[in-house]
Scaffold this active site. Structure first.
Site, PDB file in Angstrom:
ATOM      1  N   SER A 183       0.835  -1.204   0.000  1.00 31.87           N
ATOM      2  CA  SER A 183       0.000   0.000   0.000  1.00 31.87           C
ATOM      3  C   SER A 183       0.876   1.263   0.000  1.00 31.87           C
ATOM      4  CB  SER A 183      -0.950  -0.053   1.194  1.00 31.87           C
ATOM      5  OG  SER A 183      -1.985   0.895   1.074  1.00 31.87           O
ATOM      6  N   ASP A 229      -0.661  -4.880  -3.491  1.00 33.58           N
ATOM      7  CA  ASP A 229      -2.006  -4.302  -3.504  1.00 33.58           C
ATOM      8  C   ASP A 229      -2.004  -2.773  -3.476  1.00 33.58           C
ATOM      9  OD1 ASP A 229      -4.609  -5.400  -3.881  1.00 33.58           O
ATOM     10  OD2 ASP A 229      -5.216  -4.548  -1.970  1.00 33.58           O
ATOM     11  N   HIS A 262      -7.190  -6.218   1.819  1.00 33.33           N
ATOM     12  CA  HIS A 262      -6.132  -5.307   1.369  1.00 33.33           C
ATOM     13  C   HIS A 262      -4.766  -5.695   1.947  1.00 33.33           C
ATOM     14  CE1 HIS A 262      -4.080  -1.768   0.063  1.00 33.33           C
ATOM     15  NE2 HIS A 262      -4.041  -1.192   1.251  1.00 33.33           N
TER      16      HIS A 262
END
Length: 349
Positions: A116, A141, A312
């Site tokens: 992220s 991700d 996530h």
């Protein structure tokens, strides 16, 4: 008077000195062979290095490697002079400075892996050539298009989270039941790095609102008869102090970092594609790809793998699958060797 004098004995010229070797264990506690590349791990916003704990156990059982996981500035246990400066440029320089402090002018081969926000910082670090020994780059991700679209709803998401937790167990339970981390084993170690104990209800981190329910109870008791009411009120105040001591809140107020979000993610896809090193993209869903990455993937500019049934926090939800993907990537490029009988499973993408 009597004086006692001691003289050192003269060495016997005929006596041989002992030239026999002494075991290293007389001076050192342990000895290990340090082999394989360094996997430099950068966590996502609000997380800490502990987010990589279970993944670390999984990857070191598959390949020869070393692990360095950072608490980025403003996160975890890291202390810096200006923790509010979370710009991509500053955090990228932090990564370079840490590597320099650890290894000096001759750093070992490094594989940079980020999740992220950490994935974005990894790309910015690579593009700025801050790691001269960089072998490869892995983003987990994080895709520019999806990230930019999500920024509009990010504040609403942050507002929806609990402001405080009554205990670490409560925080861990919330993270799993809310789906933020879908793997209890990882949540039990990583949530500790996301929250901190409140210093008191009056502190900025723990607003007065968190003890409103307790305060209301005190007021209700105060309306009772004078004698009993004062005893009850004192008891409630004692309870309040006890509860204050055990309240936990987030280590970093992500809502206040909004001015940096655009700088993390804008232009990220093309920056990622421009990195000359071998690249790996791990996603929770193929729908996350934006146009630039879709074209780049069709042109074979990076390796991609989709790990379904993950949230996530892919590396926390499926640490073994992520470890398998990273290990296979490193072995495929001859950056390391498998251990423990690990067999590569080359993905189709």
């Amino acid at each position: 008077s009597h004086v006692s004098v001691r003289f050192a004995a003269r060495p016997d010229p005929g006596r041989k000195r002992d030239f026999s070797p002494v075991l290293w264990s007389q001076y050192f506690e342990s000895m290990e062979d340090v082999v394989g590349p360094v996997l430099l791990l950068l966590h996502g916003g609000g997380h800490s290095a502990l987010s990589w704990a279970v993944f670390t156990a999984a990857i070191i059982s598959r390949i020869q490697c070393r692990i360095v996981a950072l608490d980025l500035r403003g996160h975890g246990e890291t202390k810096v002079r200006n923790p509010e400066d979370l710009s991509a440029e500053t955090m990228s320089k932090d990564v370079g400075h840490v590597v320099e402090a650890l290894y000096g002018d001759v750093p070992p081969p490094i594989m940079l892996i980020g999740h992220s926000m950490g994935g974005a910082i990894a790309v910015h670090t690579a593009v700025a050539s801050l790691l001269p020994s960089l072998l490869g780059l892995c983003m987990i991700d994080v895709v520019e298009g999806t990230a930019m679209d999500a920024l509009n709803s990010m504040q609403n998401f942050l507002r929806s989270r609990p402001k405080t937790f009554k205990s670490l167990e409560n925080a861990i339970e919330w993270s799993v039941k809310s789906g933020q981390i879908r793997n209890l084993e990882s949540a039990r170690v990583s949530m500790v790095g996301q929250v901190k104990q409140c210093e008191g209800a009056a502190s900025p981190e723990c607003p007065k609102a968190i003890v409103e329910g307790i305060i209301e109870e005190e007021e209700e008791e105060d309306e009772d008869e004078e004698g009993g009411g004062s005893v009850n009120k004192r008891k409630k105040e004692d309870d309040t102090e006890t509860k204050k001591e055990h309240l936990y809140t987030w280590r970093i107020e992500l809502a206040k970092t909004e001015k940096y979000w655009d700088g993390w993610f804008r232009g990220l896809s093309n920056l990622f594609l421009s990195c000359p090193t071998p690249k790996l993209l791990l996603l929770a869903g193929v729908d996350r790809l934006d146009k630039d990455l879709t074209i780049g993937q069709m042109q074979g500019k990076f390796q991609m793998q989709v790990l379904p049934q993950c949230g996530h926090a892919v590396h926390e939800d499926a640490p073994d699958k992520v470890a398998e993907a990273v290990a296979t990537f490193l072995i495929r490029h001859r950056f390391t060797e498998p251990i423990g009988g690990f067999q590569c499973v080359f993905p189709a993408c």
